[in-house]
Design an enzyme around this catalytic site. Structure first.
Site, PDB file in Angstrom:
ATOM      1  N   ASP A  55     -10.994 107.109  81.826  1.00  0.00           N
ATOM      2  CA  ASP A  55     -10.084 107.156  80.668  1.00  0.00           C
ATOM      3  C   ASP A  55     -10.861 107.410  79.375  1.00  0.00           C
ATOM      4  O   ASP A  55     -12.041 107.054  79.265  1.00  0.00           O
ATOM      5  CB  ASP A  55      -9.358 105.795  80.580  1.00  0.00           C
TER       6      ASP A  55
ATOM      7  N   ASN B  63      -3.976 100.897  83.786  1.00  0.00           N
ATOM      8  CA  ASN B  63      -5.204 100.685  83.005  1.00  0.00           C
ATOM      9  C   ASN B  63      -5.895  99.392  83.418  1.00  0.00           C
ATOM     10  O   ASN B  63      -5.241  98.348  83.551  1.00  0.00           O
ATOM     11  CB  ASN B  63      -4.870 100.613  81.520  1.00  0.00           C
TER      12      ASN B  63
ATOM     13  N   GLU C  48      -4.911 113.711  76.964  1.00  0.00           N
ATOM     14  CA  GLU C  48      -4.006 112.729  76.357  1.00  0.00           C
ATOM     15  C   GLU C  48      -3.576 113.210  74.974  1.00  0.00           C
ATOM     16  O   GLU C  48      -4.293 113.973  74.328  1.00  0.00           O
ATOM     17  CB  GLU C  48      -4.728 111.394  76.165  1.00  0.00           C
TER      18      GLU C  48
ATOM     19  N   GLU D 237       1.779 107.205  83.283  1.00  0.00           N
ATOM     20  CA  GLU D 237       0.796 106.171  82.971  1.00  0.00           C
ATOM     21  C   GLU D 237       1.562 104.910  82.585  1.00  0.00           C
ATOM     22  O   GLU D 237       2.487 104.960  81.757  1.00  0.00           O
ATOM     23  CB  GLU D 237      -0.132 106.579  81.817  1.00  0.00           C
TER      24      GLU D 237
HETATM   25  P1  C2E Z   1      -4.830 104.456  76.897  1.00  0.00           P
HETATM   26  O1  C2E Z   1      -4.970 104.102  78.322  1.00  0.00           O
HETATM   27  O2  C2E Z   1      -5.750 105.509  76.387  1.00  0.00           O
HETATM   28  O3  C2E Z   1      -3.334 104.851  76.688  1.00  0.00           O
HETATM   29  C1  C2E Z   1      -2.920 105.926  75.946  1.00  0.00           C
HETATM   30  C2  C2E Z   1      -2.454 105.490  74.618  1.00  0.00           C
HETATM   31  O4  C2E Z   1      -2.150 106.624  73.844  1.00  0.00           O
HETATM   32  C3  C2E Z   1      -1.170 104.677  74.674  1.00  0.00           C
HETATM   33  O5  C2E Z   1      -1.212 103.753  73.605  1.00  0.00           O
HETATM   34  C4  C2E Z   1      -0.111 105.703  74.382  1.00  0.00           C
HETATM   35  O6  C2E Z   1       1.068 105.141  73.853  1.00  0.00           O
HETATM   36  C5  C2E Z   1      -0.824 106.532  73.347  1.00  0.00           C
HETATM   37  N1  C2E Z   1      -0.302 107.881  73.296  1.00  0.00           N
HETATM   38  C6  C2E Z   1       0.135 108.603  74.318  1.00  0.00           C
HETATM   39  N2  C2E Z   1       0.519 109.809  73.916  1.00  0.00           N
HETATM   40  C7  C2E Z   1       0.309 109.866  72.587  1.00  0.00           C
HETATM   41  C8  C2E Z   1       0.515 110.880  71.570  1.00  0.00           C
HETATM   42  O7  C2E Z   1       0.967 111.992  71.824  1.00  0.00           O
HETATM   43  N3  C2E Z   1       0.143 110.563  70.301  1.00  0.00           N
HETATM   44  C9  C2E Z   1      -0.358 109.352  69.994  1.00  0.00           C
HETATM   45  N4  C2E Z   1      -0.678 109.128  68.699  1.00  0.00           N
HETATM   46  N5  C2E Z   1      -0.553 108.381  70.901  1.00  0.00           N
HETATM   47  C10 C2E Z   1      -0.220 108.635  72.188  1.00  0.00           C
HETATM   48  P2  C2E Z   1      -0.811 102.282  73.864  1.00  0.00           P
HETATM   49  O8  C2E Z   1       0.355 102.190  74.757  1.00  0.00           O
HETATM   50  O9  C2E Z   1      -0.759 101.670  72.526  1.00  0.00           O
HETATM   51  O10 C2E Z   1      -2.037 101.737  74.674  1.00  0.00           O
HETATM   52  C11 C2E Z   1      -3.257 101.578  74.054  1.00  0.00           C
HETATM   53  C12 C2E Z   1      -4.278 101.162  75.055  1.00  0.00           C
HETATM   54  O11 C2E Z   1      -4.012  99.855  75.548  1.00  0.00           O
HETATM   55  C13 C2E Z   1      -4.305 102.038  76.282  1.00  0.00           C
HETATM   56  O12 C2E Z   1      -5.019 103.174  75.985  1.00  0.00           O
HETATM   57  C14 C2E Z   1      -4.973 101.136  77.294  1.00  0.00           C
HETATM   58  O13 C2E Z   1      -6.370 101.184  77.135  1.00  0.00           O
HETATM   59  C15 C2E Z   1      -4.535  99.755  76.849  1.00  0.00           C
HETATM   60  N6  C2E Z   1      -3.491  99.272  77.744  1.00  0.00           N
HETATM   61  C16 C2E Z   1      -2.177  99.534  77.714  1.00  0.00           C
HETATM   62  N7  C2E Z   1      -1.534  98.866  78.702  1.00  0.00           N
HETATM   63  C17 C2E Z   1      -2.478  98.165  79.374  1.00  0.00           C
HETATM   64  C18 C2E Z   1      -2.446  97.272  80.515  1.00  0.00           C
HETATM   65  O14 C2E Z   1      -1.418  97.010  81.131  1.00  0.00           O
HETATM   66  N8  C2E Z   1      -3.647  96.724  80.908  1.00  0.00           N
HETATM   67  C19 C2E Z   1      -4.811  97.032  80.276  1.00  0.00           C
HETATM   68  N9  C2E Z   1      -5.921  96.479  80.736  1.00  0.00           N
HETATM   69  N10 C2E Z   1      -4.865  97.858  79.213  1.00  0.00           N
HETATM   70  C20 C2E Z   1      -3.719  98.419  78.765  1.00  0.00           C
HETATM   71 MG    MG Z   2      -6.659 106.871  77.282  1.00  0.00          MG
HETATM   72 MG    MG Z   3      -5.191 104.871  79.959  1.00  0.00          MG
END
Ligand code: C2E
Ligand code: MG
Ligand code: MG
Length: 512
Positions: free
Chosen positions: A401, A339, A458, A284
């Site tokens: 998602d 995403n 996830e 991802e």
């Molecule tokens: P998401 O798509 O649900 O991404 C998964 C989030 O869960 C990611 O946070 C990831 O770092 C976190 N995660 C994954 N595995 C674990 C785990 O085992 N434990 C915990 N506590 N967390 C975990 P992240 O990277 O902070 O991203 C947050 C959200 O930001 C993402 O949720 C997505 O909705 C958004 N996002 C990230 N990158 C992009 C992007 O390039 N464009 C858009 N539009 N949204 C983005």
């Molecule tokens: Mg997610």
């Molecule tokens: Mg996602």
């Protein structure tokens, strides 16, 4: 008008005196002269009456106009739905209140109140019920706060109260804020429906002597936003730290614009594994802001601001383009998920933009998975469907998602042809100890299998969580147990270490 009256009276006196003079001087012609004189007198009286009538009419007209102007002024400063002051009326009356408070040596407090989820009342029960609710709330607030308070409805669900307060008794303002919240959250019966809403309140306070109403109101709003984000059931006082945080927000805005120009937003890759075999089946893509001073910044800090600024499309596309350019030469079996935020799905050209990125990077469409959340489907489902259909026609796959967090509506599951359902990490965090989480993951997995759609879980952080979700029939998962989001070179190395096909010689991506 007065001039007309005076002229009429002068004429009467003059004619009257002529009349009497004529009586004494010419007795013989008395009959003829008297008739002439009486006609003149009658004419004069008529003239006076006419003048008087005109005067009275003009007087009425002036009163009517003054009344109309008064009513127009009231309308201009009143909210027609609630009967409370509107924003302009509030600014004027709060200023008058501040001046009075200043003379009495008092301070001024402003309370900002927002109804929680007022929009959903309108959506569920219709606008008539929403309007009646506003009137009921206005009446309850007026009764609760008494005469000294200036109460306004500033916009759809926002109210404000201005009060003169004793500097020695800050508790008074808090009591008033609580009373106002209590009034808003009263259980009302409207059209036989029992309706109750929640409320958040913020209070700001300043010496009345140098208060600027717009500034004080803005601070009360900032405090209210804090109450809202903290889901506080009590009023929150404004403090200067809140304003500083907002300024930092302003700096994030500037930083995002600068960062976009200077390639500071980069893709990180989080591995997705076959839970049975441990094989990496995809990554991802998660955006990271590599800030020259603050280091690596997580998306929850900048994505909401980029959305507010209307820059999320540009930012996401930049990250996707870089990710595809890096991953194009990895093992072709490895999929790349990106995403797409709800705002991007309101862009009618989104599908074309993504297809252009595929063409420019040479990335195969069937290796790309686009992740959307359920909230994307609420804004404009037809547009979302047309974007998704265009992408699917190209071979791009579609994932739902964070399933389980938002609306979790079964109709959403059927509304678009999803290829993967991603179960939100909140259900996995404590899955080995929480029976409800187990039940939810089991239910979603069963449902997905009935729909013939695989799930990806996830947030797998431990061996126990891995075992639990595997036991519940989940095929694919991701989480820190398998690997945190990492830069592209590290992800490529991870693939090689796990025996995946070596990347071919890097290509130059045309994408910028
Ligand atoms: P998401 O798509 O649900 O991404 C998964 C989030 O869960 C990611 O946070 C990831 O770092 C976190 N995660 C994954 N595995 C674990 C785990 O085992 N434990 C915990 N506590 N967390 C975990 P992240 O990277 O902070 O991203 C947050 C959200 O930001 C993402 O949720 C997505 O909705 C958004 N996002 C990230 N990158 C992009 C992007 O390039 N464009 C858009 N539009 N949204 C983005
Ligand atoms: Mg997610
Ligand atoms: Mg996602």
């Amino acid at each position: 008008m007065l001039a007309v009256l005076i002229i009429a009276v002068v004429l009467l006196i003059w004619n009257g005196s002529t009349f009497f003079r004529q009586i004494s001087a010419v007795g013989a012609d008395l009959g003829r002269e008297a008739r002439t004189a009486s006609i003149a007198l009658t004419l004069n009286v008529a003239l006076i009456l006419f003048g008087w009538r005109q005067y009275v009419d003009l007087q009425h007209e002036a009163e009517r106009r003054a009344d109309g102007e008064r009513r127009a002024a009231v309308l201009a400063s009143t909210d027609s739905h609630s009967g409370l002051l509107n924003r302009k009326g509030f600014a004027d009356r709060a200023q008058v209140l501040a001046e009075r408070a200043c003379r009495l040596g008092l301070d001024l407090a402003i309370i900002s109140i927002q109804i929680n989820r007022f929009k959903s009342i309108n959506e569920r029960h219709g606008y008539d019920v929403g309007d009646s609710l506003l009137r009921s709330i206005a009446a309850a607030m007026t009764e609760a706060l008494g005469e000294g308070a200036e109460i306004a409805r500033l916009s759809g669900d926002e109210f404000a109260v201005a009060l003169a307060v004793d500097p020695e008794k800050p508790g008074d303002a808090e009591h008033s804020a609580e009373a106002a919240m209590h009034a808003v959250t009263t259980v009302f019966t409207i059209d036989d429906r029992v309706i109750q809403v929640g409320a958040f309140a913020g209070i700001a306070w300043a010496p009345a002597v140098d208060v600027r109403i717009p500034d004080l109101l803005r601070r009360a709003d900032i405090a209210m936003e804090h109450a809202k984000s903290g889901r506080s059931a009590r009023p929150v006082w404004f403090d200067a730290g809140m304003e500083r945080a907002l300024i930092a927000h302003g700096e994030i805005e500037q930083g995002i614009r600068y960062g976009l120009e200077h390639d500071q937003f980069v893709p990180f890759f989080e591995p997705q594994l076959d839970l049975e075999t441990g094989e990496i089946v995809g990554f991802e893509v998660l955006a990271r802001w590599i800030h020259p001073l603050s280091g690596t910044i997580q998306p929850d800090v900048f994505i909401p601001v980029a959305e507010e600024l209307g820059l999320i499309g540009r930012l996401s596309e930049k990250v996707i383009a870089d990710a595809l350019a890096q991953a194009v030469d990895w093992d072709p079996k490895v999929k790349i998920s990106v995403n797409i935020s709800p705002i991007q799905l309101t862009d009618a050209w989104l599908a074309q933009r993504i297809v252009r990125l595929l063409t420019e990077t040479g990335f195969p469409a069937d290796r790309l998975v686009v992740e959307i959340t359920e909230s994307s489907l609420v804004t404009d489902i037809d547009l979302a469907r047309s974007i998704v259909t265009s992408l699917k026609n190209q071979g791009v796959r579609l994932a739902l998602d964070d399933f389980g967090t938002g609306f979790s509506s079964l109709s959403h599951l059927r509304s678009l042809p999803f290829d993967v359902i991603k179960i939100d990490r909140s259900f996995v965090a404590n899955i080995h100890s929480n029976r409800e989480s187990v039940a939810i993951v089991r239910a979603v997995t069963t449902l997905a299998s009935a729909l013939n759609v695989p799930v990806c879980v996830e947030g797998i952080e431990s061996e126990a969580a891995h075992a639990a979700v595997l036991g519940l029939g989940c095929a694919v998962g991701q989480g820190w147990y398998f690997g945190k989001p990492m830069p592209g070179e590290q992800a490529a190395e991870m693939l090689v270490q796990r025996g995946h096909q070596e990347p071919q010689a890097p290509r130059t991506a045309a994408a910028g």
